[in-house]
Scaffold this motif. Sequence first.
Motif, PDB file in Angstrom:
ATOM      1  N   GLU A 196       3.320   9.359 -23.864  1.00 14.77           N
ATOM      2  CA  GLU A 196       2.287   9.694 -24.943  1.00 14.77           C
ATOM      3  C   GLU A 196       2.261   8.581 -25.920  1.00 14.77           C
ATOM      4  O   GLU A 196       1.160   8.052 -26.485  1.00 14.77           O
ATOM      5  N   ASN A 200      -0.876   5.614 -26.501  1.00 14.47           N
ATOM      6  CA  ASN A 200      -1.666   5.312 -27.897  1.00 14.47           C
ATOM      7  C   ASN A 200      -1.265   4.175 -28.702  1.00 14.47           C
ATOM      8  O   ASN A 200      -1.513   3.958 -29.751  1.00 14.47           O
ATOM      9  N   ARG A 209      -1.279   0.651 -21.468  1.00 15.68           N
ATOM     10  CA  ARG A 209      -1.656   1.825 -21.801  1.00 15.68           C
ATOM     11  C   ARG A 209      -2.261   2.795 -20.715  1.00 15.68           C
ATOM     12  O   ARG A 209      -1.907   4.017 -20.517  1.00 15.68           O
TER      13      ARG A 209
END
Length: 237
Positions: A196, A200, A209
């Motif tokens: 996560e 980001n 990403r």
Amino acid sequence: MIDRQPTALDALLLGSLSPIDDRGTLSGIVKHPIGGAVLLSATGFSGDHQGDLKRHGGVDKAVHHYPRDHYRAWMDEIGSIPLLQQPGAFGENLSTLGLTESDVAVGDRFRLGGALLEVSQGRQPCWKLNRRFDLPDMARRLQQSGRTGWYYRVIEGGPVSAGDRMHLVERRHPEWTIARLWYFLYVDTLNREALEEISNLAILPSSWRDYAAKRLQTRRVEDWSRRLDGETAPVSG
């Protein structure tokens, strides 16, 4: 002011295109030390070439840095082959002693000669290293070792020479070292919290990403075999 001693550029290396396999695939992985100043622009050093511009080069991989510090470990692992007797074995543009993947984080900015560089991502090794070293699993060895090196994007272009010093001038994400990124990409590959964060981390290229986002969605790791192994024919030697 960041309290870190500047690191001398051990060698500046450039490469021309030459065949890397029996099919005549062109590559710029064979690089040689250059004396004197070389102009660095947003897409790399003047006179440096990449054969596959889809996977190599470009603004997020304009400059490749590989630590000379790792050469001894490779000699211990695969022998003191001629390729490891001088910088350039791994297709690097920049060779130094004193900076490794544990020291450098994405977003770190270095002043080098007349240029300003920003660490963009780690290296994802490909099958051309297998041909370069005449070892069928060299790319896999590199990936598994974590001794991958890293890439820069160019914030300000300018002349760079061997012997220039790399001055760390800014750290934006010191917690995300190249070594830590490597760990979650290739070791603890489905760590949800880390994925996560990576998905980001805006300073990373979108491709990195996207790896993290896709793993979060599918709970599966992408297939690396084509990148690492290329053609399945054995390497001669």
